[in-house]
Write an enzyme that holds these catalytic residues in place. Structure first.
Site, PDB file in Angstrom:
ATOM      1  N   THR A 159       0.821  -1.213   0.000  1.00  0.00           N
ATOM      2  CA  THR A 159       0.000   0.000   0.000  1.00  0.00           C
ATOM      3  C   THR A 159       0.854   1.263   0.000  1.00  0.00           C
ATOM      4  OG1 THR A 159      -1.535   1.241   1.402  1.00  0.00           O
ATOM      5  CG2 THR A 159      -0.101  -0.293   2.524  1.00  0.00           C
ATOM      6  N   ASP A 160       0.254   2.359  -0.458  1.00  0.00           N
ATOM      7  CA  ASP A 160       0.953   3.649  -0.385  1.00  0.00           C
ATOM      8  C   ASP A 160       1.045   4.167   1.052  1.00  0.00           C
ATOM      9  OD1 ASP A 160      -1.720   4.361   0.026  1.00  0.00           O
ATOM     10  OD2 ASP A 160      -1.816   5.827  -1.602  1.00  0.00           O
ATOM     11  N   GLU A 161       0.252   3.579   1.961  1.00  0.00           N
ATOM     12  CA  GLU A 161       0.223   4.102   3.333  1.00  0.00           C
ATOM     13  C   GLU A 161       1.552   3.905   4.067  1.00  0.00           C
ATOM     14  OE1 GLU A 161      -3.205   3.464   5.697  1.00  0.00           O
ATOM     15  OE2 GLU A 161      -4.561   3.596   4.002  1.00  0.00           O
ATOM     16  N   TYR A 164      -1.936  -0.497  11.028  1.00  0.00           N
ATOM     17  CA  TYR A 164      -2.077  -1.162   9.721  1.00  0.00           C
ATOM     18  C   TYR A 164      -0.868  -0.864   8.828  1.00  0.00           C
ATOM     19  CZ  TYR A 164      -3.347  -1.602   4.784  1.00  0.00           C
ATOM     20  OH  TYR A 164      -3.317  -1.899   3.438  1.00  0.00           O
ATOM     21  N   LYS A 208       2.116  -3.330   7.347  1.00  0.00           N
ATOM     22  CA  LYS A 208       2.403  -3.513   5.921  1.00  0.00           C
ATOM     23  C   LYS A 208       3.858  -3.128   5.623  1.00  0.00           C
ATOM     24  CE  LYS A 208      -0.025  -4.572   2.981  1.00  0.00           C
ATOM     25  NZ  LYS A 208      -0.429  -5.904   2.438  1.00  0.00           N
ATOM     26  N   LEU A 241     -14.638   3.713   2.916  1.00  0.00           N
ATOM     27  CA  LEU A 241     -15.382   4.947   2.650  1.00  0.00           C
ATOM     28  C   LEU A 241     -16.439   4.824   1.545  1.00  0.00           C
ATOM     29  CD1 LEU A 241     -15.726   8.014   3.270  1.00  0.00           C
ATOM     30  CD2 LEU A 241     -14.146   8.423   1.392  1.00  0.00           C
TER      31      LEU A 241
HETATM   32  P1  NAD Z   1      -9.717  -7.253   2.170  1.00  0.00           P
HETATM   33  O1  NAD Z   1      -9.717  -6.987   3.632  1.00  0.00           O
HETATM   34  O2  NAD Z   1     -10.945  -6.970   1.375  1.00  0.00           O
HETATM   35  O3  NAD Z   1      -9.350  -8.788   1.904  1.00  0.00           O
HETATM   36  C1  NAD Z   1      -8.334  -9.452   2.595  1.00  0.00           C
HETATM   37  C2  NAD Z   1      -8.475 -10.937   2.331  1.00  0.00           C
HETATM   38  O4  NAD Z   1      -7.417 -11.609   3.017  1.00  0.00           O
HETATM   39  C3  NAD Z   1      -9.787 -11.533   2.848  1.00  0.00           C
HETATM   40  O5  NAD Z   1     -10.340 -12.407   1.898  1.00  0.00           O
HETATM   41  C4  NAD Z   1      -9.370 -12.276   4.104  1.00  0.00           C
HETATM   42  O6  NAD Z   1     -10.203 -13.397   4.402  1.00  0.00           O
HETATM   43  C5  NAD Z   1      -7.957 -12.703   3.720  1.00  0.00           C
HETATM   44  N1  NAD Z   1      -7.100 -12.959   4.891  1.00  0.00           N
HETATM   45  C6  NAD Z   1      -6.963 -12.185   5.989  1.00  0.00           C
HETATM   46  N2  NAD Z   1      -6.085 -12.742   6.840  1.00  0.00           N
HETATM   47  C7  NAD Z   1      -5.644 -13.881   6.254  1.00  0.00           C
HETATM   48  C8  NAD Z   1      -4.703 -14.874   6.613  1.00  0.00           C
HETATM   49  N3  NAD Z   1      -4.060 -14.828   7.780  1.00  0.00           N
HETATM   50  N4  NAD Z   1      -4.488 -15.900   5.764  1.00  0.00           N
HETATM   51  C9  NAD Z   1      -5.161 -15.978   4.581  1.00  0.00           C
HETATM   52  N5  NAD Z   1      -6.057 -15.067   4.200  1.00  0.00           N
HETATM   53  C10 NAD Z   1      -6.298 -14.025   5.012  1.00  0.00           C
HETATM   54  O7  NAD Z   1      -8.464  -6.461   1.601  1.00  0.00           O
HETATM   55  P2  NAD Z   1      -8.273  -5.763   0.177  1.00  0.00           P
HETATM   56  O8  NAD Z   1      -8.787  -4.384   0.236  1.00  0.00           O
HETATM   57  O9  NAD Z   1      -8.747  -6.683  -0.876  1.00  0.00           O
HETATM   58  O10 NAD Z   1      -6.674  -5.674   0.134  1.00  0.00           O
HETATM   59  C11 NAD Z   1      -5.895  -6.728  -0.413  1.00  0.00           C
HETATM   60  C12 NAD Z   1      -4.434  -6.369  -0.307  1.00  0.00           C
HETATM   61  O11 NAD Z   1      -4.201  -5.146  -0.995  1.00  0.00           O
HETATM   62  C13 NAD Z   1      -3.973  -6.123   1.136  1.00  0.00           C
HETATM   63  O12 NAD Z   1      -2.689  -6.651   1.273  1.00  0.00           O
HETATM   64  C14 NAD Z   1      -3.961  -4.610   1.259  1.00  0.00           C
HETATM   65  O13 NAD Z   1      -2.987  -4.205   2.206  1.00  0.00           O
HETATM   66  C15 NAD Z   1      -3.577  -4.203  -0.141  1.00  0.00           C
HETATM   67  N6  NAD Z   1      -4.059  -2.880  -0.576  1.00  0.00           N
HETATM   68  C16 NAD Z   1      -5.376  -2.533  -0.454  1.00  0.00           C
HETATM   69  C17 NAD Z   1      -5.800  -1.310  -0.956  1.00  0.00           C
HETATM   70  C18 NAD Z   1      -7.238  -0.887  -0.880  1.00  0.00           C
HETATM   71  O14 NAD Z   1      -7.553   0.269  -1.196  1.00  0.00           O
HETATM   72  N7  NAD Z   1      -8.169  -1.748  -0.486  1.00  0.00           N
HETATM   73  C19 NAD Z   1      -4.880  -0.440  -1.556  1.00  0.00           C
HETATM   74  C20 NAD Z   1      -3.536  -0.822  -1.638  1.00  0.00           C
HETATM   75  C21 NAD Z   1      -3.139  -2.053  -1.170  1.00  0.00           C
HETATM   76  O1  DAU Z   2      -4.151   3.964   0.536  1.00  0.00           O
HETATM   77  C1  DAU Z   2      -4.385   2.583   0.418  1.00  0.00           C
HETATM   78  C2  DAU Z   2      -5.215   2.118   1.579  1.00  0.00           C
HETATM   79  O2  DAU Z   2      -6.527   2.609   1.370  1.00  0.00           O
HETATM   80  C3  DAU Z   2      -5.215   0.614   1.750  1.00  0.00           C
HETATM   81  O3  DAU Z   2      -3.928   0.173   2.040  1.00  0.00           O
HETATM   82  C4  DAU Z   2      -6.177   0.191   2.860  1.00  0.00           C
HETATM   83  O4  DAU Z   2      -6.245  -1.215   2.941  1.00  0.00           O
HETATM   84  C5  DAU Z   2      -7.542   0.746   2.544  1.00  0.00           C
HETATM   85  O5  DAU Z   2      -8.454   0.437   3.589  1.00  0.00           O
HETATM   86  C6  DAU Z   2      -7.472   2.255   2.343  1.00  0.00           C
HETATM   87  O6  DAU Z   2      -7.181   2.951   3.584  1.00  0.00           O
HETATM   88  P1  DAU Z   2      -7.929   4.308   3.975  1.00  0.00           P
HETATM   89  O7  DAU Z   2      -7.871   4.473   5.432  1.00  0.00           O
HETATM   90  O8  DAU Z   2      -7.460   5.425   3.120  1.00  0.00           O
HETATM   91  O9  DAU Z   2      -9.418   3.912   3.473  1.00  0.00           O
HETATM   92  P2  DAU Z   2     -10.860   4.125   4.129  1.00  0.00           P
HETATM   93  O10 DAU Z   2     -11.856   3.770   3.084  1.00  0.00           O
HETATM   94  O11 DAU Z   2     -10.988   3.500   5.466  1.00  0.00           O
HETATM   95  O12 DAU Z   2     -10.916   5.698   4.338  1.00  0.00           O
HETATM   96  C7  DAU Z   2     -10.723   6.594   3.250  1.00  0.00           C
HETATM   97  C8  DAU Z   2     -10.748   8.001   3.803  1.00  0.00           C
HETATM   98  O13 DAU Z   2     -12.084   8.293   4.230  1.00  0.00           O
HETATM   99  C9  DAU Z   2      -9.878   8.195   5.026  1.00  0.00           C
HETATM  100  O14 DAU Z   2      -9.330   9.497   4.978  1.00  0.00           O
HETATM  101  C10 DAU Z   2     -10.836   8.064   6.197  1.00  0.00           C
HETATM  102  C11 DAU Z   2     -12.133   8.603   5.629  1.00  0.00           C
HETATM  103  N1  DAU Z   2     -13.372   7.994   6.141  1.00  0.00           N
HETATM  104  C12 DAU Z   2     -13.467   6.645   6.158  1.00  0.00           C
HETATM  105  C13 DAU Z   2     -14.614   6.038   6.614  1.00  0.00           C
HETATM  106  C14 DAU Z   2     -14.716   4.531   6.643  1.00  0.00           C
HETATM  107  C15 DAU Z   2     -14.423   8.804   6.551  1.00  0.00           C
HETATM  108  O15 DAU Z   2     -14.334  10.045   6.518  1.00  0.00           O
HETATM  109  N2  DAU Z   2     -15.557   8.211   7.006  1.00  0.00           N
HETATM  110  C16 DAU Z   2     -15.693   6.858   7.068  1.00  0.00           C
HETATM  111  O16 DAU Z   2     -16.757   6.367   7.512  1.00  0.00           O
END
Ligand code: NAD
Ligand code: DAU
Length: 354
Positions: A133-135, A159, A163, A199
């Site tokens: 992730t970019d975080e 988190y 990562k 979000l």
């Molecule tokens: P998600 O939470 O929707 O899915 C995670 C999946 O991993 C689920 O299916 C869960 O059951 C599985 N899992 C959790 N713990 C596990 C374990 N110990 N063993 C096997 N499986 C397990 O997450 P996502 O949003 O699909 O993110 C996927 C990947 O991408 C993550 O590594 C996250 O850090 C990264 N990522 C997410 C975003 C985003 O915006 N969602 C952005 C950048 C990177």
């Molecule tokens: O940047 C990549 C990341 O983006 C991933 O690595 C994470 O897995 C993914 O969950 C996401 O993280 P964020 O914290 O940026 O996503 P989230 O959707 O939780 O929140 C997006 C923004 O919106 C953040 O600034 C918090 C805000 N927010 C979120 C929720 C859930 C709100 O204002 N209200 C809300 O109810």
């Protein structure tokens, strides 16, 4: 040929698996613990597809991972599995340390043990692709340049710290053991199958339910949004041509303040499914207490992946967010299953055996 995908029942993983099998016939072994975020219904279209082998299990279960690798002989491991929600990491960091750090360690250790046993050609072709992730780069001020791959790691939440630790382990396995690794650092994804704790899906689902739309703090935090299918295509591109040991930032060149995102979702719903009273969904916005340690701004400089591998996002934010809102309107049953948790009671009778 086979690939092993972890976390392939989650949001990005399931989109990746569905897209992969729409494009190629290469078998996917899908190892997923099926936590609250893993949803077998995401993969319903593959229920009777022999090219998809779903195994419920933990990436930290060394015996299981070792047996899966030995049995299926994948040419690549793609690690999507993680605890992914920042707010949950603030409430309970332990599972994030366990899965994202210890789990990644156990997984890559088993991958290394498998890799060293391969013949020369298979060793050269093998890849361990870590989805990050970019975080990990921390938070930007308003005028700072976007994150490049050389930006210092400055994670701010449990988190992102977990990562970051996993990224370091992956890097070390390349540097020390020569394991052919690739790491991708992507910005915020959105699209179909996104769990409504994040979000965008939360806003879509709450709006329709007549619930408040909680905006943290002043709503001026900035994220860089990418349609999930573009993230999946970027991962395929990096797997195919990425230079070993390198990291690739993936983003949509699409920075937006959270409040703009919420307004866009409301406006699309006003158009596609107006409220019965004809008032705007914007009336449901509620400003709530800010997230502790809330990162102010993320922005990805995605020039490296474009320059080296020719990847660019296909979707604009306007087209992607419209598709996303429409998908949620078209799939009320998926939303209902996710909200009631009934998908977790669904008994998966057909899990593969090692
Ligand atoms: P998600 O939470 O929707 O899915 C995670 C999946 O991993 C689920 O299916 C869960 O059951 C599985 N899992 C959790 N713990 C596990 C374990 N110990 N063993 C096997 N499986 C397990 O997450 P996502 O949003 O699909 O993110 C996927 C990947 O991408 C993550 O590594 C996250 O850090 C990264 N990522 C997410 C975003 C985003 O915006 N969602 C952005 C950048 C990177
Ligand atoms: O940047 C990549 C990341 O983006 C991933 O690595 C994470 O897995 C993914 O969950 C996401 O993280 P964020 O914290 O940026 O996503 P989230 O959707 O939780 O929140 C997006 C923004 O919106 C953040 O600034 C918090 C805000 N927010 C979120 C929720 C859930 C709100 O204002 N209200 C809300 O109810």
């Amino acid at each position: 040929m086979t690939i092993l995908v972890t976390g392939g029942a989650g949001f990005i993983g399931s989109n990746f698996v569905l897209d992969w099998l729409a494009i190629t016939d290469e078998t996917v072994v899908n190892l997923d613990k099926l936590t609250y975020a893993g949803n077998v219904h995401n993969l319903a279209a593959l229920a009777n597809d022999p090219r998809h082998v779903l195994m419920q299990g933990d990436i930290g279960d060394s015996e299981l991972v070792s047996a899966l690798l030995a049995k299926h002989q994948p040419r690549a491991v793609l690690n999507f599995a993680a605890e992914s929600h920042v707010d949950r990491s603030i409430l309970g960091p332990g599972t994030f340390v366990q899965t994202n750090i210890v789990g990644t360690f156990q997984l890559i250790e088993q991958a290394r043990a498998y890799w060293v046993r391969q013949d020369t050609a298979a060793r050269a072709a093998f890849r361990f692709l870590h989805v990050s992730t970019d975080e990990v780069y921390g938070s930007l001020a308003g005028n700072d340049p976007a994150f490049t791959e050389t930006h210092r790691y400055e994670p701010n939440s449990p988190y992102s710290a977990s990562k970051a630790a996993s990224d370091h382990l992956v890097r070390a396995y390349h540097h020390t053991y020569g394991l052919p690794v690739l790491t991708t650092n992507c910005s915020n994804n959105y699209g179909p199958l996104h769990f409504p704790e994040k979000l965008i899906p939360l806003m879509i689902v709450n709006a329709q339910a007549g619930k408040p739309l909680p905006v943290y703090g002043d709503g001026q935090q900035i994220r860089d949004w990418l349609y999930v299918k573009d993230h999946c295509s970027a991962i395929r591109t990096v797997l195919q041509g990425g230079r070993l040991g390198e990291t690739y930032n993936i983003g949509g060149w699409n920075e937006k303040p959270n409040l703009d995102i919420v307004h866009t979702v409301c406006d699309l719903l006003d158009e596609l499914k107006p409220r019965a009273d004809r008032q705007t969904y914007r009336n449901q916005i509620a400003y709530v207490t800010d997230r502790p340690g809330h990162d102010r701004r993320y922005a990805i400089d995605a020039r490296k992946i474009e320059r080296e591998l020719g990847w660019k996002p296909a979707e604009t934010f306007e087209s992607g967010i419209r598709k996303t809102v429409q998908w949620y309107l078209d799939n009320p049953q998926w939303v209902e299953q996710v909200q009631s948790g009934s998908y977790r009671e669904w008994v998966a009778t057909q899990y593969a055996q090692v």
